[in-house]
Design a protein around this motif. Structure first.
Motif, PDB file in Angstrom:
ATOM      1  N   ARG A  73      -6.836   7.936   2.472  1.00 15.91           N
ATOM      2  CA  ARG A  73      -7.379   6.604   2.774  1.00 15.91           C
ATOM      3  C   ARG A  73      -6.309   5.572   2.450  1.00 15.91           C
ATOM      4  O   ARG A  73      -5.771   5.565   1.358  1.00 15.91           O
ATOM      5  CB  ARG A  73      -8.611   6.314   1.931  1.00 15.91           C
ATOM      6  CG  ARG A  73      -9.735   7.263   2.137  1.00 15.91           C
ATOM      7  CD  ARG A  73     -10.906   6.829   1.290  1.00 15.91           C
ATOM      8  NE  ARG A  73     -11.746   7.965   1.045  1.00 15.91           N
ATOM      9  CZ  ARG A  73     -12.465   8.126  -0.045  1.00 15.91           C
ATOM     10  NH1 ARG A  73     -12.452   7.228  -0.994  1.00 15.91           N
ATOM     11  NH2 ARG A  73     -13.217   9.197  -0.203  1.00 15.91           N
ATOM     12  N   THR A  74      -6.034   4.722   3.385  1.00 13.62           N
ATOM     13  CA  THR A  74      -5.099   3.648   3.125  1.00 13.62           C
ATOM     14  C   THR A  74      -5.915   2.383   2.957  1.00 13.62           C
ATOM     15  O   THR A  74      -6.632   1.984   3.885  1.00 13.62           O
ATOM     16  CB  THR A  74      -4.103   3.484   4.289  1.00 13.62           C
ATOM     17  OG1 THR A  74      -3.433   4.725   4.480  1.00 13.62           O
ATOM     18  CG2 THR A  74      -3.090   2.407   3.986  1.00 13.62           C
ATOM     19  N   PRO A  75      -5.856   1.754   1.791  1.00 11.84           N
ATOM     20  CA  PRO A  75      -6.605   0.502   1.600  1.00 11.84           C
ATOM     21  C   PRO A  75      -6.216  -0.519   2.674  1.00 11.84           C
ATOM     22  O   PRO A  75      -5.072  -0.572   3.106  1.00 11.84           O
ATOM     23  CB  PRO A  75      -6.171   0.016   0.215  1.00 11.84           C
ATOM     24  CG  PRO A  75      -5.647   1.240  -0.461  1.00 11.84           C
ATOM     25  CD  PRO A  75      -5.084   2.111   0.621  1.00 11.84           C
ATOM     26  N   ARG A  76      -7.187  -1.292   3.098  1.00 10.83           N
ATOM     27  CA  ARG A  76      -6.942  -2.299   4.122  1.00 10.83           C
ATOM     28  C   ARG A  76      -6.033  -3.383   3.595  1.00 10.83           C
ATOM     29  O   ARG A  76      -6.095  -3.761   2.430  1.00 10.83           O
ATOM     30  CB  ARG A  76      -8.252  -2.923   4.592  1.00 10.83           C
ATOM     31  CG  ARG A  76      -9.134  -1.960   5.324  1.00 10.83           C
ATOM     32  CD  ARG A  76     -10.381  -2.628   5.843  1.00 10.83           C
ATOM     33  NE  ARG A  76     -11.111  -3.213   4.725  1.00 10.83           N
ATOM     34  CZ  ARG A  76     -11.848  -4.313   4.822  1.00 10.83           C
ATOM     35  NH1 ARG A  76     -11.957  -4.935   5.955  1.00 10.83           N
ATOM     36  NH2 ARG A  76     -12.480  -4.781   3.771  1.00 10.83           N
ATOM     37  N   ALA A  77      -5.209  -3.905   4.461  1.00  7.14           N
ATOM     38  CA  ALA A  77      -4.342  -5.027   4.108  1.00  7.14           C
ATOM     39  C   ALA A  77      -5.178  -6.296   4.016  1.00  7.14           C
ATOM     40  O   ALA A  77      -6.161  -6.456   4.736  1.00  7.14           O
ATOM     41  CB  ALA A  77      -3.247  -5.198   5.152  1.00  7.14           C
ATOM     42  N   ALA A  78      -4.785  -7.195   3.138  1.00  6.19           N
ATOM     43  CA  ALA A  78      -5.470  -8.488   3.030  1.00  6.19           C
ATOM     44  C   ALA A  78      -5.123  -9.328   4.251  1.00  6.19           C
ATOM     45  O   ALA A  78      -4.035  -9.233   4.807  1.00  6.19           O
ATOM     46  CB  ALA A  78      -5.029  -9.193   1.758  1.00  6.19           C
ATOM     47  N   HIS A  79      -6.047 -10.159   4.658  1.00  2.66           N
ATOM     48  CA  HIS A  79      -5.816 -11.009   5.840  1.00  2.66           C
ATOM     49  C   HIS A  79      -5.525 -12.413   5.423  1.00  2.66           C
ATOM     50  O   HIS A  79      -5.977 -13.003   4.595  1.00  2.66           O
ATOM     51  CB  HIS A  79      -7.039 -11.000   6.768  1.00  2.66           C
ATOM     52  CG  HIS A  79      -7.299  -9.634   7.317  1.00  2.66           C
ATOM     53  ND1 HIS A  79      -6.541  -9.087   8.309  1.00  2.66           N
ATOM     54  CD2 HIS A  79      -8.220  -8.705   6.979  1.00  2.66           C
ATOM     55  CE1 HIS A  79      -6.999  -7.878   8.581  1.00  2.66           C
ATOM     56  NE2 HIS A  79      -8.029  -7.633   7.780  1.00  2.66           N
ATOM     57  N   ARG A  95       0.818  -1.215   0.000  1.00  3.85           N
ATOM     58  CA  ARG A  95       0.000   0.000   0.000  1.00  3.85           C
ATOM     59  C   ARG A  95       0.852   1.265   0.000  1.00  3.85           C
ATOM     60  O   ARG A  95       0.327   2.366   0.000  1.00  3.85           O
ATOM     61  CB  ARG A  95      -0.928  -0.010   1.213  1.00  3.85           C
ATOM     62  CG  ARG A  95      -1.924  -1.173   1.170  1.00  3.85           C
ATOM     63  CD  ARG A  95      -2.545  -1.421   2.502  1.00  3.85           C
ATOM     64  NE  ARG A  95      -1.482  -1.898   3.399  1.00  3.85           N
ATOM     65  CZ  ARG A  95      -1.582  -1.964   4.711  1.00  3.85           C
ATOM     66  NH1 ARG A  95      -2.678  -1.588   5.304  1.00  3.85           N
ATOM     67  NH2 ARG A  95      -0.592  -2.405   5.442  1.00  3.85           N
ATOM     68  N   SER A  96       2.180   1.110  -0.025  1.00  5.56           N
ATOM     69  CA  SER A  96       3.079   2.265   0.034  1.00  5.56           C
ATOM     70  C   SER A  96       3.290   2.872  -1.354  1.00  5.56           C
ATOM     71  O   SER A  96       3.155   2.196  -2.376  1.00  5.56           O
ATOM     72  CB  SER A  96       4.436   1.845   0.610  1.00  5.56           C
ATOM     73  OG  SER A  96       5.133   1.029  -0.318  1.00  5.56           O
ATOM     74  N   TYR A  97       3.637   4.152  -1.354  1.00  8.25           N
ATOM     75  CA  TYR A  97       3.976   4.810  -2.624  1.00  8.25           C
ATOM     76  C   TYR A  97       5.176   4.132  -3.278  1.00  8.25           C
ATOM     77  O   TYR A  97       5.254   4.046  -4.502  1.00  8.25           O
ATOM     78  CB  TYR A  97       4.292   6.293  -2.408  1.00  8.25           C
ATOM     79  CG  TYR A  97       3.092   7.140  -2.077  1.00  8.25           C
ATOM     80  CD1 TYR A  97       2.012   7.234  -2.942  1.00  8.25           C
ATOM     81  CD2 TYR A  97       3.042   7.863  -0.888  1.00  8.25           C
ATOM     82  CE1 TYR A  97       0.914   8.024  -2.635  1.00  8.25           C
ATOM     83  CE2 TYR A  97       1.950   8.666  -0.581  1.00  8.25           C
ATOM     84  CZ  TYR A  97       0.894   8.738  -1.460  1.00  8.25           C
ATOM     85  OH  TYR A  97      -0.181   9.520  -1.163  1.00  8.25           O
ATOM     86  N   TRP A 149      -5.375   3.451  -8.686  1.00 16.77           N
ATOM     87  CA  TRP A 149      -6.436   3.517  -7.678  1.00 16.77           C
ATOM     88  C   TRP A 149      -5.824   3.560  -6.277  1.00 16.77           C
ATOM     89  O   TRP A 149      -6.239   4.346  -5.419  1.00 16.77           O
ATOM     90  CB  TRP A 149      -7.379   2.326  -7.824  1.00 16.77           C
ATOM     91  CG  TRP A 149      -8.400   2.261  -6.731  1.00 16.77           C
ATOM     92  CD1 TRP A 149      -9.524   3.028  -6.595  1.00 16.77           C
ATOM     93  CD2 TRP A 149      -8.380   1.401  -5.600  1.00 16.77           C
ATOM     94  NE1 TRP A 149     -10.205   2.681  -5.453  1.00 16.77           N
ATOM     95  CE2 TRP A 149      -9.519   1.683  -4.825  1.00 16.77           C
ATOM     96  CE3 TRP A 149      -7.515   0.399  -5.176  1.00 16.77           C
ATOM     97  CZ2 TRP A 149      -9.807   1.011  -3.650  1.00 16.77           C
ATOM     98  CZ3 TRP A 149      -7.803  -0.271  -3.999  1.00 16.77           C
ATOM     99  CH2 TRP A 149      -8.939   0.042  -3.263  1.00 16.77           C
ATOM    100  N   GLY A 150      -4.820   2.719  -6.034  1.00 18.80           N
ATOM    101  CA  GLY A 150      -4.146   2.711  -4.739  1.00 18.80           C
ATOM    102  C   GLY A 150      -3.471   4.038  -4.442  1.00 18.80           C
ATOM    103  O   GLY A 150      -3.533   4.546  -3.319  1.00 18.80           O
TER     104      GLY A 150
END
Length: 83
Positions: free
Chosen positions: A77-83, A28-30, A68-69
């Motif tokens: 808004r930081t997209p949620r990490a997958a679990h 999710r980082s730049y 989009w990210g």
């Protein structure tokens, strides 16, 4: 020249992916998203030039998801990490 651009684009995408898989980089980082967007966009353009439509579809979607990210991050808004 097209092959050179595809290789550079692929290296940008794969470097981020490998770093993320090794837990060296957050997806999710730049630092992950920007090279992915640039690399996949470059490969999309070369795919259009060589009429490789499956490749174009794959890379265009990859570029759009990366953009989009980036947009979500810019909006705070930081997209949620997958679990």
């Amino acid at each position: 020249m097209t092959q050179f651009i595809q290789i550079i684009g692929a290296l940008l995408v794969l470097a981020g992916f490998l770093a993320a898989q090794a837990d060296l980089l957050d997806q999710r980082s730049y630092t992950y998203l920007i090279p992915n967007a640039i690399g996949s966009a470059a490969m999309t353009v070369t795919g259009v030039l060589t009429a490789e439509w499956g490749f174009v579809f794959l890379e265009a979607v990859w570029a759009l998801v990366s953009l989009w990210g980036i947009t979500e991050r810019l909006r705070g808004r930081t997209p949620r990490a997958a679990h």
